[in-house]
Design a protein around this motif. Structure first.
Motif, PDB file in Angstrom:
ATOM      1  N   ALA A 215     -57.673 -27.753  27.211  1.00 25.88           N
ATOM      2  CA  ALA A 215     -57.589 -28.939  28.063  1.00 25.88           C
ATOM      3  C   ALA A 215     -58.986 -29.487  28.356  1.00 25.88           C
ATOM      4  O   ALA A 215     -59.202 -30.704  28.369  1.00 25.88           O
ATOM      5  N   ALA A 216     -59.941 -28.576  28.576  1.00 24.98           N
ATOM      6  CA  ALA A 216     -61.326 -28.996  28.824  1.00 24.98           C
ATOM      7  C   ALA A 216     -61.925 -29.642  27.572  1.00 24.98           C
ATOM      8  O   ALA A 216     -62.628 -30.660  27.666  1.00 24.98           O
ATOM      9  N   LEU A 217     -61.638 -29.074  26.397  1.00 21.19           N
ATOM     10  CA  LEU A 217     -62.125 -29.660  25.142  1.00 21.19           C
ATOM     11  C   LEU A 217     -61.539 -31.059  24.938  1.00 21.19           C
ATOM     12  O   LEU A 217     -62.241 -31.983  24.519  1.00 21.19           O
ATOM     13  N   SER A 218     -60.259 -31.193  25.224  1.00 22.12           N
ATOM     14  CA  SER A 218     -59.595 -32.481  25.057  1.00 22.12           C
ATOM     15  C   SER A 218     -60.180 -33.523  26.004  1.00 22.12           C
ATOM     16  O   SER A 218     -60.423 -34.677  25.609  1.00 22.12           O
ATOM     17  N   ALA A 219     -60.418 -33.118  27.257  1.00 28.02           N
ATOM     18  CA  ALA A 219     -60.997 -34.040  28.239  1.00 28.02           C
ATOM     19  C   ALA A 219     -62.398 -34.480  27.808  1.00 28.02           C
ATOM     20  O   ALA A 219     -62.769 -35.655  27.938  1.00 28.02           O
ATOM     21  N   LYS A 220     -63.184 -33.537  27.260  1.00 29.14           N
ATOM     22  CA  LYS A 220     -64.538 -33.851  26.787  1.00 29.14           C
ATOM     23  C   LYS A 220     -64.472 -34.841  25.626  1.00 29.14           C
ATOM     24  O   LYS A 220     -65.232 -35.823  25.581  1.00 29.14           O
ATOM     25  N   SER A 221     -63.560 -34.593  24.702  1.00 31.30           N
ATOM     26  CA  SER A 221     -63.420 -35.484  23.549  1.00 31.30           C
ATOM     27  C   SER A 221     -63.007 -36.888  23.976  1.00 31.30           C
ATOM     28  O   SER A 221     -63.560 -37.894  23.494  1.00 31.30           O
TER      29      SER A 221
ATOM     30  N   ASP B  87     -72.374 -38.606  32.792  1.00 29.46           N
ATOM     31  CA  ASP B  87     -70.997 -38.313  32.379  1.00 29.46           C
ATOM     32  C   ASP B  87     -70.971 -37.365  31.181  1.00 29.46           C
ATOM     33  O   ASP B  87     -70.120 -36.466  31.101  1.00 29.46           O
ATOM     34  N   HIS B  88     -71.901 -37.568  30.244  1.00 33.36           N
ATOM     35  CA  HIS B  88     -72.011 -36.664  29.097  1.00 33.36           C
ATOM     36  C   HIS B  88     -72.312 -35.245  29.572  1.00 33.36           C
ATOM     37  O   HIS B  88     -71.711 -34.265  29.114  1.00 33.36           O
ATOM     38  N   TYR B  89     -73.262 -35.148  30.490  1.00 38.21           N
ATOM     39  CA  TYR B  89     -73.656 -33.832  31.012  1.00 38.21           C
ATOM     40  C   TYR B  89     -72.488 -33.155  31.716  1.00 38.21           C
ATOM     41  O   TYR B  89     -72.234 -31.959  31.521  1.00 38.21           O
ATOM     42  N   LEU B  90     -71.755 -33.918  32.515  1.00 42.40           N
ATOM     43  CA  LEU B  90     -70.620 -33.365  33.251  1.00 42.40           C
ATOM     44  C   LEU B  90     -69.546 -32.851  32.292  1.00 42.40           C
ATOM     45  O   LEU B  90     -68.963 -31.784  32.527  1.00 42.40           O
ATOM     46  N   SER B  91     -69.297 -33.578  31.207  1.00 47.94           N
ATOM     47  CA  SER B  91     -68.277 -33.144  30.253  1.00 47.94           C
ATOM     48  C   SER B  91     -68.690 -31.850  29.567  1.00 47.94           C
ATOM     49  O   SER B  91     -67.862 -30.966  29.341  1.00 47.94           O
ATOM     50  N   ARG B  92     -69.971 -31.724  29.239  1.00 47.39           N
ATOM     51  CA  ARG B  92     -70.461 -30.480  28.617  1.00 47.39           C
ATOM     52  C   ARG B  92     -70.363 -29.319  29.593  1.00 47.39           C
ATOM     53  O   ARG B  92     -69.974 -28.204  29.228  1.00 47.39           O
ATOM     54  N   GLN B  93     -70.720 -29.572  30.853  1.00 45.51           N
ATOM     55  CA  GLN B  93     -70.653 -28.533  31.875  1.00 45.51           C
ATOM     56  C   GLN B  93     -69.216 -28.073  32.107  1.00 45.51           C
ATOM     57  O   GLN B  93     -68.969 -26.892  32.344  1.00 45.51           O
ATOM     58  N   THR B  94     -68.283 -29.006  32.039  1.00 45.04           N
ATOM     59  CA  THR B  94     -66.882 -28.660  32.234  1.00 45.04           C
ATOM     60  C   THR B  94     -66.407 -27.701  31.159  1.00 45.04           C
ATOM     61  O   THR B  94     -65.706 -26.721  31.440  1.00 45.04           O
ATOM     62  N   VAL B  95     -66.805 -27.956  29.914  1.00 42.29           N
ATOM     63  CA  VAL B  95     -66.410 -27.074  28.814  1.00 42.29           C
ATOM     64  C   VAL B  95     -67.076 -25.707  28.958  1.00 42.29           C
ATOM     65  O   VAL B  95     -66.444 -24.669  28.745  1.00 42.29           O
ATOM     66  N   GLU B  96     -68.352 -25.703  29.322  1.00 47.54           N
ATOM     67  CA  GLU B  96     -69.056 -24.424  29.508  1.00 47.54           C
ATOM     68  C   GLU B  96     -68.389 -23.603  30.617  1.00 47.54           C
ATOM     69  O   GLU B  96     -68.244 -22.382  30.490  1.00 47.54           O
ATOM     70  N   LEU B  97     -67.994 -24.271  31.691  1.00 48.86           N
ATOM     71  CA  LEU B  97     -67.315 -23.574  32.784  1.00 48.86           C
ATOM     72  C   LEU B  97     -65.970 -23.030  32.316  1.00 48.86           C
ATOM     73  O   LEU B  97     -65.604 -21.891  32.652  1.00 48.86           O
ATOM     74  N   ALA B  98     -65.244 -23.825  31.531  1.00 52.01           N
ATOM     75  CA  ALA B  98     -63.953 -23.361  31.013  1.00 52.01           C
ATOM     76  C   ALA B  98     -64.133 -22.143  30.110  1.00 52.01           C
ATOM     77  O   ALA B  98     -63.312 -21.221  30.124  1.00 52.01           O
ATOM     78  N   GLU B  99     -65.224 -22.129  29.332  1.00 53.69           N
ATOM     79  CA  GLU B  99     -65.505 -20.975  28.475  1.00 53.69           C
ATOM     80  C   GLU B  99     -65.775 -19.727  29.315  1.00 53.69           C
ATOM     81  O   GLU B  99     -65.277 -18.634  29.001  1.00 53.69           O
TER      82      GLU B  99
ATOM     83  N   ASP C  12     -50.418 -12.381  29.610  1.00 53.62           N
ATOM     84  CA  ASP C  12     -50.297 -13.642  28.867  1.00 53.62           C
ATOM     85  C   ASP C  12     -51.656 -14.323  28.735  1.00 53.62           C
ATOM     86  O   ASP C  12     -52.322 -14.602  29.722  1.00 53.62           O
ATOM     87  N   GLU C  13     -52.058 -14.610  27.488  1.00 52.47           N
ATOM     88  CA  GLU C  13     -53.317 -15.308  27.231  1.00 52.47           C
ATOM     89  C   GLU C  13     -53.113 -16.813  27.058  1.00 52.47           C
ATOM     90  O   GLU C  13     -54.095 -17.563  26.999  1.00 52.47           O
ATOM     91  N   GLU C  14     -51.875 -17.267  26.979  1.00 55.14           N
ATOM     92  CA  GLU C  14     -51.616 -18.674  26.674  1.00 55.14           C
ATOM     93  C   GLU C  14     -52.175 -19.610  27.742  1.00 55.14           C
ATOM     94  O   GLU C  14     -52.700 -20.680  27.428  1.00 55.14           O
ATOM     95  N   VAL C  15     -52.057 -19.212  29.001  1.00 58.21           N
ATOM     96  CA  VAL C  15     -52.572 -20.052  30.090  1.00 58.21           C
ATOM     97  C   VAL C  15     -54.096 -20.145  30.006  1.00 58.21           C
ATOM     98  O   VAL C  15     -54.689 -21.211  30.225  1.00 58.21           O
ATOM     99  N   ILE C  16     -54.736 -19.019  29.674  1.00 61.23           N
ATOM    100  CA  ILE C  16     -56.191 -18.999  29.535  1.00 61.23           C
ATOM    101  C   ILE C  16     -56.628 -19.939  28.415  1.00 61.23           C
ATOM    102  O   ILE C  16     -57.561 -20.739  28.569  1.00 61.23           O
ATOM    103  N   ASP C  17     -55.958 -19.848  27.275  1.00 63.20           N
ATOM    104  CA  ASP C  17     -56.300 -20.705  26.137  1.00 63.20           C
ATOM    105  C   ASP C  17     -56.022 -22.176  26.452  1.00 63.20           C
ATOM    106  O   ASP C  17     -56.803 -23.054  26.078  1.00 63.20           O
ATOM    107  N   ALA C  18     -54.910 -22.442  27.142  1.00 66.32           N
ATOM    108  CA  ALA C  18     -54.552 -23.822  27.470  1.00 66.32           C
ATOM    109  C   ALA C  18     -55.608 -24.472  28.359  1.00 66.32           C
ATOM    110  O   ALA C  18     -55.934 -25.659  28.188  1.00 66.32           O
ATOM    111  N   MET C  19     -56.161 -23.700  29.287  1.00 72.33           N
ATOM    112  CA  MET C  19     -57.208 -24.208  30.181  1.00 72.33           C
ATOM    113  C   MET C  19     -58.428 -24.651  29.368  1.00 72.33           C
ATOM    114  O   MET C  19     -58.992 -25.727  29.598  1.00 72.33           O
ATOM    115  N   TYR C  20     -58.806 -23.828  28.397  1.00 74.50           N
ATOM    116  CA  TYR C  20     -59.978 -24.137  27.568  1.00 74.50           C
ATOM    117  C   TYR C  20     -59.732 -25.371  26.709  1.00 74.50           C
ATOM    118  O   TYR C  20     -60.573 -26.276  26.632  1.00 74.50           O
TER     119      TYR C  20
END
Length: 210
Positions: free
Chosen positions: A37-43, A77-89, A27-35
């Protein structure tokens, strides 16, 4: 063979087939959902910070220096949000490869063609290719094997150094020492071909036991 034994044998074969088919369908859905979620949190964070910046800039009780220091403090905070997305990727690649690795090992286990010792050695690509070629087929002869192998190499580089090594550089677009970036692009590019590779291996396994 008695009718009872034949019936039991057929049931076991049917169970084996079902287990292999089930194992191939990760199942890839959980993997995609994690990513996502990180994009949504960053936005959401960026919208919140943007609102705070507007409030600071419009506050007439603050001096220009005070405004500068307050707004500058938001950069962490900006840096942390970018790092979170990079980690999710990065985790997309790692999670996909782990899912595929488990799927392949389970299929091979349920086939009954391999010993526990052989199965335990399959975390090494050399051992996996060697043993599967003896009992099933040449892995690198299956369609989209290269996509699976590239995913494996990207995963290893992310986990060890974060940069492309010699093994990964055999694939187009990679040079030794390159930083592993934009991993969501690689995940999106590879995931469908990798799934097809797993299904191709599944079909080869089934042809050997049915």
């Amino acid at each position: 063979m008695s009718a009872f034994k034949k019936m039991k044998s057929n049931q076991l074969e049917s169970l084996k087939v079902l287990q292999i088919k089930f194992s191939a369908d990760y199942d890839e859905e959980v993997i995609d959902a994690m990513y996502y979620a990180a994009l949504s949190a960053k936005s959401n964070l960026e919208q919140c910070l943007s609102k705070k910046v507007e409030e600071v800039e419009s506050d007439e009780q603050l001096s220009e220096d005070e405004k500068y220091f307050i707004i500058d403090s938001y950069s962490d905070d900006h840096y942390l949000s970018r790092q979170t997305v990079e980690l999710a990727e990065e985790m997309q690649i790692v999670a996909l490869y782990k899912s595929v690795e488990i799927s392949i090992k389970d299929m091979l286990k349920y086939s009954g063609l391999f010993t526990k010792k052989q199965l335990d050695s399959f975390y090494r690509i050399g051992a996996l290719k060697k043993e599967v070629s003896k009992k099933v087929c040449a892995l690198d002869g299956l369609k989209n094997y290269r996509s699976y192998d590239e995913l494996r190499c990207i995963n290893n580089c992310i986990k060890h150094s974060g940069r492309a090594n010699k093994e990964l550089s055999k694939f187009n677009g990679w040079n030794v020492g390159d930083k592993i970036v934009e991993t969501n692009d690689h995940y999106t590019r590879l995931k469908d071909d990798v799934r097809e590779f797993v299904f191709n291996l599944r079909d080869e396994l089934l042809s050997k036991i049915v």
